[in-house]
Design a protein around this motif. Structure first.
Motif, PDB file in Angstrom:
ATOM      1  N   LYS A 267       0.820  -1.213   0.000  1.00  0.00           N
ATOM      2  CA  LYS A 267       0.000   0.000   0.000  1.00  0.00           C
ATOM      3  C   LYS A 267       0.858   1.269   0.000  1.00  0.00           C
ATOM      4  CE  LYS A 267      -3.856  -2.140   2.526  1.00  0.00           C
ATOM      5  NZ  LYS A 267      -4.671  -2.095   3.759  1.00  0.00           N
ATOM      6  N   GLY A 268       2.181   1.090   0.066  1.00  0.00           N
ATOM      7  CA  GLY A 268       3.069   2.243   0.105  1.00  0.00           C
ATOM      8  C   GLY A 268       2.978   3.024   1.399  1.00  0.00           C
ATOM      9  N   GLU A 269       2.623   2.341   2.485  1.00  0.00           N
ATOM     10  CA  GLU A 269       2.445   3.006   3.776  1.00  0.00           C
ATOM     11  C   GLU A 269       3.728   2.915   4.607  1.00  0.00           C
ATOM     12  OE1 GLU A 269      -2.344   2.008   4.269  1.00  0.00           O
ATOM     13  OE2 GLU A 269      -0.840   1.015   5.541  1.00  0.00           O
ATOM     14  N   ASN A 270       3.982   3.935   5.394  1.00  0.00           N
ATOM     15  CA  ASN A 270       5.092   3.934   6.342  1.00  0.00           C
ATOM     16  C   ASN A 270       4.545   3.777   7.749  1.00  0.00           C
ATOM     17  OD1 ASN A 270       7.198   4.371   4.438  1.00  0.00           O
ATOM     18  ND2 ASN A 270       6.669   6.557   4.373  1.00  0.00           N
ATOM     19  N   TRP A 271       5.167   2.879   8.502  1.00  0.00           N
ATOM     20  CA  TRP A 271       4.732   2.698   9.888  1.00  0.00           C
ATOM     21  C   TRP A 271       5.234   3.870  10.745  1.00  0.00           C
ATOM     22  CZ3 TRP A 271       7.231   2.148  14.581  1.00  0.00           C
ATOM     23  CH2 TRP A 271       6.412   1.770  15.647  1.00  0.00           C
TER      24      TRP A 271
END
Length: 388
Positions: A347-351
């Protein structure tokens, strides 16, 4: 953020690492040395072991977050309040040196804590001291700690980044990052580092804290240099867990005030170079013996990311020596972590950490707490009978 269902396992709390050796032996699997050598058989000298996944037979039933936390909240006497309430800056500095030494705990060969999962937390209180840890990075493994004591006007901020490397006859873990201890009402900040952890296979099996530690207070100009030493070849009682160093002024004269000597698991003394008199500044038996196991005070307030919940099934299986069950439970946690990471990447998400802001510069990792103070925890350490 990794979460565990509310109906999941209850916390499993285990005794803290004790001054007395042997308590960790209860968790060791049979033929452990043979198993360790087999595990390292294909590892080249100089290799970074950060990503090495240990089978649970090599694990203590607790996370690395708990081990960091225990070094702060599991003590038989309250050294932190002494740091805050001494009358002079020099007396406070000496107390800070003693407290720094107290964070070193004996470890047993062959067992290690779990590598925390991303977003894992550990939240414990002891009296008015509230301690919160969060795993803010998994690769590389970075742990942040924030602790506050509003009664004694103390704040603590740590950022740890351990790097274990294999060197043929030993494993050396350098603990990068810094520790800050702030005495707020005195407007004094003490910065210090950690010695490295060395696991030896030859010529004699052993685990030691070794290396140099520097403690500085910018506001007062007082500093200390401590050297943790061990046996380089054959065991000698005088070298085992010895510590030597000095407390001095950082002015151009670098005047030495005290010489430090002793053993960090026994007695450490400071010799006043002006008077020639020595005094005990740290008694490990007094500080670390009889430390209490944390208990659950309010189960409803425990976060699903709490270390003692995340690893509960694994810890219980290790305690019972059900090694296959421990392996299955640990594999389930690791597999779930991989799935969540893959989903986040797709999803191209950064934690983003929940409790800290994290940055990386050439000087290393920096972790700053988001909240001004740590709230009381649902897991607490009972006071000793002689404390009020």
């Amino acid at each position: 953020m990794v979460t565990i269902e509310a109906a999941g396992p209850r916390p499993v709390l285990t005794p803290p690492l004790m001054l007395e050796e042997g308590s960790d032996a209860n968790y060791r699997a049979p033929n452990l040395l043979k198993r360790i050598l087999s595990l390292l058989n294909n590892v080249r000298p100089g290799s970074d072991l950060t990503r090495l996944q240990l089978p649970p037979m090599f694990n203590l039933p607790k996370s690395q977050l708990q081990c960091y936390g225990e070094s702060v909240y599991c003590m038989g006497s309250d050294l932190l309040s002494k740091c805050a309430n001494e009358g002079t800056s020099l007396e406070r500095f000496v107390s800070v040196v003693a407290w720094s030494i107290s964070t070193m705990r004996p470890l047993m060969f062959g067992v290690a804590p779990y590598n925390p999962i991303l977003g894992e937390t550990h939240h414990v209180s002891r009296g008015t001291l509230n301690v919160l840890l969060e795993q803010v990075s998994h690769h590389p493994p970075v742990t942040a700690l924030h602790a506050t004591d509003e009664k004694n006007n103390i704040e603590m901020i740590w950022c740890h980044y351990p790097v274990p490397k294999f060197h043929g006859t030993r494993i050396e873990t350098e603990v990068h990052g810094k520790r800050q201890l702030k005495l707020l009402h005195k407007e004094e900040t003490y910065e210090m580092n950690s010695p490295k952890l060395v696991i030896r296979f030859l010529p004699v099996l052993g685990v030691d804290w070794l290396g140099n530690v520097t403690i500085k207070c910018q506001e007062t100009g007082i500093a200390a240099e401590l050297s943790y030493r061990g046996n380089s070849f054959l065991p000698r009682q005088g070298n085992h867990r010895s510590i030597n160093g000095r407390i001095f002024m950082t002015s151009s004269s670098s005047k030495i005030i005290y010489e430090i000597s002793g053993h960090w698991d026994r007695i450490v003394t400071a010799k006043d170079l002006t008077t020639g008199k020595s005094k005990v500044i740290y008694d490990a038996k007094e500080v670390l013996s009889g430390v209490k196991t944390p208990i659950v005070k309010e189960s409803q307030g425990i976060w699903p990311t709490e270390s003692t919940v995340v690893w509960a099934d694994v810890s219980q299986a290790i305690i019972n020596k059900f090694w296959e069950k421990a392996k299955e439970a640990k594999s389930s946690i690791e597999e779930r972590e991989r799935e969540i990471t893959q989903e986040r990447n797709s999803k191209g998400e950064n934690w983003v950490p929940k409790h800290f802001t994290v940055s990386y510069k050439e000087s290393g990792w920096a972790c700053l707490p988001i909240q001004r103070s740590v709230p009381p925890a649902p897991i607490v350490v009972p006071f000793n009978p002689f404390e009020t």
